[in-house]
Structures are given as structure tokens and as C-alpha cells.
Design a protein around this motif. Structure first.
Motif, PDB file in Angstrom:
ATOM      1  N   PHE A 127       0.852  -1.185   0.000  1.00  0.00           N
ATOM      2  CA  PHE A 127       0.000   0.000   0.000  1.00  0.00           C
ATOM      3  C   PHE A 127       0.889   1.237   0.000  1.00  0.00           C
ATOM      4  N   PRO A 128       0.379   2.388  -0.453  1.00  0.00           N
ATOM      5  CA  PRO A 128       1.181   3.614  -0.444  1.00  0.00           C
ATOM      6  C   PRO A 128       1.097   4.329   0.892  1.00  0.00           C
ATOM      7  N   PHE A 151       2.582   3.723   9.435  1.00  0.00           N
ATOM      8  CA  PHE A 151       1.669   2.988  10.321  1.00  0.00           C
ATOM      9  C   PHE A 151       0.232   3.466  10.132  1.00  0.00           C
ATOM     10  N   ALA A 152       0.063   4.774  10.027  1.00  0.00           N
ATOM     11  CA  ALA A 152      -1.274   5.314   9.791  1.00  0.00           C
ATOM     12  C   ALA A 152      -1.833   4.833   8.455  1.00  0.00           C
ATOM     13  N   ALA A 153      -0.975   4.762   7.440  1.00  0.00           N
ATOM     14  CA  ALA A 153      -1.421   4.266   6.138  1.00  0.00           C
ATOM     15  C   ALA A 153      -1.808   2.791   6.219  1.00  0.00           C
ATOM     16  N   ALA A 154      -1.085   2.013   7.032  1.00  0.00           N
ATOM     17  CA  ALA A 154      -1.448   0.614   7.231  1.00  0.00           C
ATOM     18  C   ALA A 154      -2.829   0.507   7.871  1.00  0.00           C
ATOM     19  N   ALA A 155      -3.089   1.348   8.862  1.00  0.00           N
ATOM     20  CA  ALA A 155      -4.409   1.349   9.504  1.00  0.00           C
ATOM     21  C   ALA A 155      -5.497   1.707   8.500  1.00  0.00           C
ATOM     22  N   ASP A 156      -5.254   2.725   7.688  1.00  0.00           N
ATOM     23  CA  ASP A 156      -6.226   3.114   6.664  1.00  0.00           C
ATOM     24  C   ASP A 156      -6.497   1.969   5.698  1.00  0.00           C
ATOM     25  N   THR A 157      -5.430   1.267   5.298  1.00  0.00           N
ATOM     26  CA  THR A 157      -5.582   0.175   4.332  1.00  0.00           C
ATOM     27  C   THR A 157      -6.454  -0.937   4.890  1.00  0.00           C
ATOM     28  N   THR A 174     -10.064   0.510   4.541  1.00  0.00           N
ATOM     29  CA  THR A 174     -10.561   0.734   3.180  1.00  0.00           C
ATOM     30  C   THR A 174     -10.626  -0.559   2.367  1.00  0.00           C
ATOM     31  N   ALA A 175      -9.753  -1.517   2.663  1.00  0.00           N
ATOM     32  CA  ALA A 175      -9.778  -2.788   1.940  1.00  0.00           C
ATOM     33  C   ALA A 175     -10.816  -3.755   2.489  1.00  0.00           C
ATOM     34  N   GLY A 176     -11.435  -3.398   3.606  1.00  0.00           N
ATOM     35  CA  GLY A 176     -12.506  -4.217   4.138  1.00  0.00           C
ATOM     36  C   GLY A 176     -12.100  -5.273   5.138  1.00  0.00           C
ATOM     37  N   TRP A 177     -10.839  -5.281   5.565  1.00  0.00           N
ATOM     38  CA  TRP A 177     -10.426  -6.235   6.595  1.00  0.00           C
ATOM     39  C   TRP A 177     -11.104  -5.936   7.927  1.00  0.00           C
ATOM     40  N   THR A 178     -11.308  -4.662   8.207  1.00  0.00           N
ATOM     41  CA  THR A 178     -11.955  -4.245   9.443  1.00  0.00           C
ATOM     42  C   THR A 178     -12.778  -3.011   9.147  1.00  0.00           C
ATOM     43  N   GLU A 179     -13.301  -2.377  10.184  1.00  0.00           N
ATOM     44  CA  GLU A 179     -14.106  -1.175  10.020  1.00  0.00           C
ATOM     45  C   GLU A 179     -13.853  -0.247  11.201  1.00  0.00           C
TER      46      GLU A 179
END
Length: 730
Positions: free
Chosen positions: A464-465, A550-556, A559-564
Motif C-alpha cells: 500500500f502507499p 503505520f497510519a497508512a497501514a491502519a487506513d488500508t 478501506t480494503a474491508g479487513w476491518t471497520e
């Protein structure tokens, strides 16, 4: 600087007021910056105010813990997954073999030896027995075997043990045949490398100066010394370390033939090295002539020599000099003065992988040594074999899966063998034996452990970016391997000191996933996932890149639907504790809960406690006018803002921690309890009699289970169902 106490207790959302903590109007002006420090008084653990406050926090945590209905089931699950037999790669000395073994249910690893003449009355045959068991020495489980090194002949072992988690070791020498202590204890050592000389009468090691010489700096001022077995350590000759920076760490090694002594120096935990080599046949052992191989501490370089090496023979350097991802070069002891001009590349840098380990193997033909090289490509391990005479790769070693390798150990000279460990997220560490004759690595015959059933956990790696467009990778372990439905998710990372977040077996990961959650393991800048340039991009003035990744990992994950939103938690320890502290204070709305273990949180004063001065190569110094604004800008303690709805927070520390002082968590706890308007509690878990590193297995299980219970309760993850765990897999 002004100080004025104001008693302003915060409010616990469920139980009323938090323990009283005086909030002082203390402000220091540093390099033109006004730096508040309202809870500095909590830095002193011995003051009566701090003792009262800590006791009240203990009571609050105990009350909260007693209300966690799922704790018993989390404990059972973590304990079952943790209870696997483990061994470490062996070391061969003479006709004996030494290794660490920890059977399921044992609190600590034991040191095992096999070979002739070990059991009274057993004749001349080979035997196997436990040489040292920390629990036999200390049934409380508070003693840890920090390090051990057999003599070249295998008849003696130098062992270092510490108590209470301090990692302040006592070194003693054990006679292998009888198990008796024949020398020591030698104090003021801390996981020192030991270089035995032939005959077992002396060894080189690292010892701190008498703390009376530098009060308050007892864990610095190291010196390389020569110790003669049976003599008092006060008589040990100083070999290296005089007139060097107090924070320097030293490691050393002696070749199996006793001819060459290598000494490596680093500035604190900086990755750059100074490297020196001495021919011990050329002068007195007390005053070896150490010649520089590399100086300046700009690059990381490690030395590899085979026994029988002469001044005109080849030796090898694993280095990132001119190769941020690592390479191996050959040179000769007689040509050290020529420096890199005399280096010949034998294992080139790879553009797609990072060199992590290197072992030189001697086979039947001494003119054709082999190199066993370990790499990480996209954070996944690969092992290759190289002909060091011709400088070419000759094979790739098949591995059991997509995971990590480490703990490399070369076999006896001429054998062409080596051992190393393999692990991944669902495979406990197993020891493999590599044979140059076959080019394959098979499971070591003494590693007979059966793994627990780990079904229901599927690993994927995604990219992810980050905020600035940099591509970052993350392992996602989940029940199905796809984002089929949003699940409670737990994100962790490290992003520091060049450390790579490779796939490794962790009981808490599997426990979380088998309960129905998603566990994410992010490889952030500051780590070593993509080499030294990646490390430097997340250290010093660039540290914010780590937090942005780390913040981008949380966003991913969202947004990818692993969590909400509302079902994402984060957890980290040590430098990872700083990471989640920054996440908590920079974007508190993202997270439902945070577990912050053994953290650094006051980055303005981190250098004044623990091993803080050793970490300035990584973070920079608050004494630097250019770096103070950076440190102050992300320092989690200083970013806590009254009136913000912070998530539920559990801060976990140990009173024996000599690396990251618990004062960081105390101050952060008080600040958050005062400031937060969130619905979750802010808790402090203080564990006594342990430290930053190894601890008894039962205490590790308890810590992991309590952390998972806390996080599961705030993300909606049900506790594992009761019942007997699945039987071990073959």
C-alpha cells in the motif's frame, strides 16, 4: 522554569475519579522552545508520592482485570499455542555439541550438552544431559541465562545469568564434565561476547568499569578485557576501549585456532561499525596489536575467518559499504592498510533483497570454501549458496515455507555443514541442518518437537502507499485469507533500529486469528525491510515517516474491508511502544484500543534514563537545536491534549527494565487520565521481578493473554470458545 502543583484528577468513565496526580505548571525553555512537563515528579520511583500513585494504579488495574470475563479462555488459548518444544541451533566444540532446549511447560530454556565423558559410570560412550537449568538455580523463575559460550575444546562453558529482569549478568565458568563452577562470578557484564583462547585458560570479554568511577553511568564505559580463568577479574588486562565514547558497545570473536582476534565497536545502537583485527601470534595476549579493518562508523561491516587463515589468505567481510542492501567482499589480513581498494566482491548486492546473515563453510577442499547467505526479499527469507573462490552463486536452498531464518551456526571445520532456524506465522521455530554435499537443509534430528494445530490462519502480504507515496508492505493473517467481512483487527509494527518485521511464530497472533480476528504486521520505514536506506528514512529527523507508514497501514485495513472503524486496535513494545504512542496521540480517532508495552514516550528526556544515551544514533539528541523540535513535535507525552476522546489504553511496564525506564509509562498514564474524555479506561500494568527481555514462559503467557483480553473487549472480538485445544500436528 516554574513549578506549581495543581491537583486535577481525571475521571474514569466507569468508576469515577482516577488516582490523584498533581499536575505541575513546570515549563522549561530549551533552545528557544517552551517544553511543559507536568508530571516530572513521577520520574522518581522511590518518592512517597510516586509510591502512593503507583499503588493506586495497581489497585485500579486489578479491579479492571477482575471484571474481564474472557481472561481465562484467552489465557488457555495463548498457553496452548505457546506450549511447544523448542531448540536452538547447536554449537560444536571439540567432540561435544551444545544447544538450548525448552520443552513445552518449561519456564526457561536449559543448556544441553552431548558428547563423551559426561555421565559418571557411563564409560567412554556419548551421553546427553542438561548442563545448566535456570529454574534449578532459582525456582521462582526470576533467573535468566542471558548468554553462553563453550571453550574451543568443549570442556568449559562461560555462562552469564541475571536476575529480576535487569540483564545485569554475572559470568561464571562451568566444567562440562562435572557441572561444577570453576571460575567466577564476574560482575559488570551484560550479554558480553566471549572469545576463548586455546587450552581454556583465558578468554576475552567485555566488562563495564567500576560504577564508582562514573556514578549514574554504570551501564556504560565498557572495556574489552583478557581474563585468565581462576584469577580475580580486577587483574584482567584492558585490551580495548580506553578513551572512546562511553556509549560504545563492543563485540569480539576469536578464530577456532586461536590466531585471530576481531573486535567490533558501535556508537550506542548505531548500525555503523569500527572493526579491528589482531594476529595473536604477533604479540602479548594482554596487548594485541589491533589493526583497523574499517573505521568511521559510517557502514556496518562484519568479519568472517576460517581456522588456519594466514596473513596472505582470504577472509570475508559482510558489509553495506557502497551497498545499502549488503554484499560480501574478500580481502587479506596482510592488506588491511589498503582498505576497500583491496576488497574483491564475491557476493554482490541484490537490487531486490537485503543480506541479513552470512556463514563461511569449509568442506573437504580447503581451497574452495562456500558461503551460506540469507536474504529477505519483500520481508521473506531466502538462502543461497556461493562458491567464494570463484565469486558465484551455485544454489538456492529450499525452505519449508514463506517465513524467516536466523540463528546460523557453522559446523565443524571441513564438514561443509551448518544449522539455522526457520519459522513463519503458523510454524514454531525449527532447526534445519544444511549439508553442502546435497545443497539441502533438512530438519535437525534432535529437533523432534511437534507443532500445535494452527489451522484457521491464512497469511497474505499486501502492499500500500504511505502518505508520501512510498510503497510499504504488511502481512495480514486472518481466518480466510481475504477481506470477506470486516473483523476486529489488531495492527502492530516496529519501524526502528534497522530491525526487520519478518514472519515469525507468535502465540498471540494465532490466538487472535483463531478467535475470528485479523492480525496485521507492518514493515515500516526505520526497520530493515529494504536495507539501510529504508532504516535511515525512518530515523532521526525522518522519524515521522514511520508514523505515517503505520497510519497508512491502519487506513488500508479499513478501506480494503479487513476491518471497520471502531474495531481496529494497535499494539507495540519498546520502540514499537513509541510507535503506538505516536499513533494514539496523532490520530486518536482511528483506534478503539491501544496496548503500549515498555515504551519510550517522553522523547525530550529519553536520554536521561535507561539506555537512552545509546539510542541517540537512532532518534537524535534533544541537546541538538536542530533535532529538538523534531523530537518534541512527535513526543507522545507532550502531544496529549486535554479534552480529546482518546481510545482505551493499556500501558504495560516492568520494574526490572533497565532499557526503557517505566517512568515513560507513568507520566503518560497520568497525562492521559487527566486529559481523556473517551469512554475507555486508561490503565497501567506494572509487573515486578521481570524486565525488558526474556521472562518465564508462564509470565509471558499471562502478559499476552491480558493484553489480548483488553483489546478484544474494546473491538468486539469474542473470547476463544472453552474446551480442550486441538492435539499437536505431526
Amino acid at each position: 522554569m516554574t513549578v506549581e502543583p495543581r491537583a486535577v484528577p481525571g475521571t474514569h468513565p466507569a468508576r469515577g475519579a482516577y488516582p490523584r496526580a498533581d499536575r505541575q505548571d513546570l515549563v522549561e525553555e530549551l533552545h528557544g522552545l517552551r517544553v511543559p512537563d507536568p508530571y516530572r515528579w513521577l520520574e522518581d520511583p522511590a518518592s512517597e508520592r510516586t509510591r502512593r500513585w503507583s499503588a493506586a494504579q495497581d489497585g485500579l488495574y486489578a479491579a479492571e482485570r477482575s471484571s474481564w470475563t474472557g481472561l481465562g479462555r484467552w489465557t488457555d488459548e495463548v498457553a496452548a499455542l505457546h506450549a511447544v518444544d523448542r531448540v536452538r541451533s547447536p554449537e560444536v566444540r571439540g567432540d561435544r555439541m551444545f544447544w538450548l532446549r525448552q520443552d513445552a511447560g518449561q519456564e526457561h530454556p536449559v543448556l544441553v550438552v552431548s558428547g563423551p565423558g559426561l555421565s559418571p559410570g557411563s564409560g567412554s560412550g556419548s551421553a546427553e544431559r542438561v548442563l545448566l537449568d535456570p529454574v534449578a538455580l532459582d525456582p521462582s523463575g526470576g533467573t535468566v541465562l542471558d548468554s553462553w559460550e563453550p571453550s574451543l575444546e568443549g570442556d568449559l562453558v562461560a555462562c552469564q545469568l541475571s536476575r529480576g529482569g535487569t540483564e545485569d549478568s554475572l559470568l561464571q565458568v562451568i566444567d562440562v564434565a562435572t557441572g561444577t563452577v570453576v571460575d567466577g562470578p564476574v560482575d559488570r557484564v551484560r550479554r558480553s561476547s566471549v572469545g576463548w583462547l586455546p587450552g581454556g585458560e583465558a578468554f576475552y570479554y567485555v566488562r563495564h568499569l567500576d560504577p564508582a568511577l562514573h556514578p549514574g553511568e554504570e551501564r556504560y564505559h565498557r572495556r574489552v578485557r583478557l581474563h585468565r580463568v581462576g584469577t580475580p577479574p580486577e587483574a584482567d588486562a584492558v585490551v580495548f576501549g580506553e578513551d572512546r565514547d562511553k556509549t560504545q558497545f563492543y563485540s569480539l570473536s576469536v578464530t577456532p585456532d586461536g590466531r585471530w582476534l576481531a573486535v567490533t565497536a558501535t556508537l550506542g545502537t548505531g548500525r555503523g561499525t569500527d572493526l579491528y583485527l589482531a594476529d595473536l601470534t604477533a604479540g602479548p595476549l594482554e596487548r594485541p596489536l589491533l589493526r583497523p579493518v574499517q573505521e568511521g562508523m559510517r557502514d556496518a561491516t562484519r568479519l568472517h575467518l576460517l581456522p588456519g587463515t594466514g596473513p596472505r589468505d582470504r577472509m570475508w567481510l559482510r558489509t553495506d559499504r557502497g551497498a545499502p542492501r549488503g554484499r560480501v567482499v574478500a580481502c587479506r589480513p596482510a592488506e588491511l592498510e589498503l582498505g576497500p581498494a583491496a576488497w574483491r566482491e564475491v557476493v554482490p548486492e541484490r537490487p531486490d533483497a537485503v543480506l541479513t546473515h552470512f556463514v563461511v563453510l569449509s568442506g573437504p577442499d580447503p581451497a574452495r570454501p562456500l558461503g551460506l547467505a540469507a536474504w529477505t526479499r519483500a520481508t521473506v527469507a531466502e538462502v543461497t549458496v556461493h562458491d567464494l573462490a570463484e565469486g558465484r552463486q551455485v544454489a538456492t536452498v529450499p525452505l519449508p515455507g514463506t517465513g524467516a531464518v536466523g540463528d546460523f551456526s557453522a559446523g565443524p571445520p571441513g564438514s561443509g555443514t551448518a544449522w539455522f532456524a526457520y519459522t513463519d506465522f503458523v510454524t514454531p521455530p525449527r532447526v534445519l541442518r544444511f549439508d553442502a554435499g546435497t545443497g539441502r537443509a533438512v530438519r535437525w534430528e534432535r529437533d523432534t518437537a511437534r507443532a500445535p494445530e494452527t489451522g484457521g490462519a491464512v497469511t497474505r502480504q499486501i502492499a500500500f502507499p504511505s502518505k508520501d507515496g512510498t510503497t510499504v508492505r504488511m502481512f495480514v493473517i486472518s481466518p480466510t485469507g481475504r477481506p470477506d467481512v470486516p473483523r476486529p483487527a489488531l495492527l502492530t509494527g516496529y519501524g526502528g533500529f534497522g530491525r526487520t518485521m519478518s514472519p515469525r511464530y507468535r502465540a498471540q497472533v494465532l490466538a487472535w486469528v483463531r478467535a475470528g480476528g485479523v492480525f496485521a504486521w507492518a514493515g515500516l520505514r526505520g526497520g530493515g525491510e529494504e536495507g539501510e536506506a529504508w532504516h535511515r528514512a525512518g530515523s532521526g529527523e525522518h522519524k515521522q515517516n514511520t508514523f505515517d507508514d503505520f497510519a497508512a497501514a491502519a487506513d488500508t485495513l479499513v478501506t480494503a474491508g479487513w476491518t471497520e472503524p471502531g474495531r481496529l486496535a494497535v499494539m507495540g513494545g519498546s520502540n514499537g511502544g513509541l510507535l503506538v504512542g505516536a499513533a494514539l496521540t496523532q490520530q486518536p480517532e482511528r483506534y478503539a484500543a491501544v496496548v503500549c508495552m515498555s515504551p519510550l514516550l517522553d522523547m525530550v528526556r529519553y536520554e536521561l534514563s535507561g539506555l537512552g544515551p545509546s539510542w541517540t544514533p537512532e532518534y537524535g539528541s534533544a541537546l541538538d537545536p536542530g533535532l529538538l523540535p523534531v523530537l518534541f513535535g512527535y513526543s507522545p507525552y507532550h502531544r496529549v491534549t486535554p479534552g480529546v476522546a482518546y481510545p482505551a489504553v493499556l500501558l504495560s511496564v516492568a520494574d526490572g527494565d533497565t532499557r526503557t525506564d517505566p517512568l515513560h509509562a507513568r507520566k503518560m498514564c497520568a497525562a492521559l487520565q487527566h486529559a481523556s474524555t473517551g469512554t475507555g479506561p486508561v490503565l497501567l500494568r506494572l509487573e515486578r521481578g521481570v524486565g525488558h527481555g526474556d521472562r518465564a514462559a508462564s509470565r509471558a503467557v499471562a502478559l499476552q493473554a491480558e493484553c489480548l483480553t483488553f483489546l478484544a473487549g474494546h473491538t468486539g472480538l469474542p473470547a476463544p470458545p472453552p474446551g480442550t485445544p486441538a492435539p499437536p500436528a505431526p
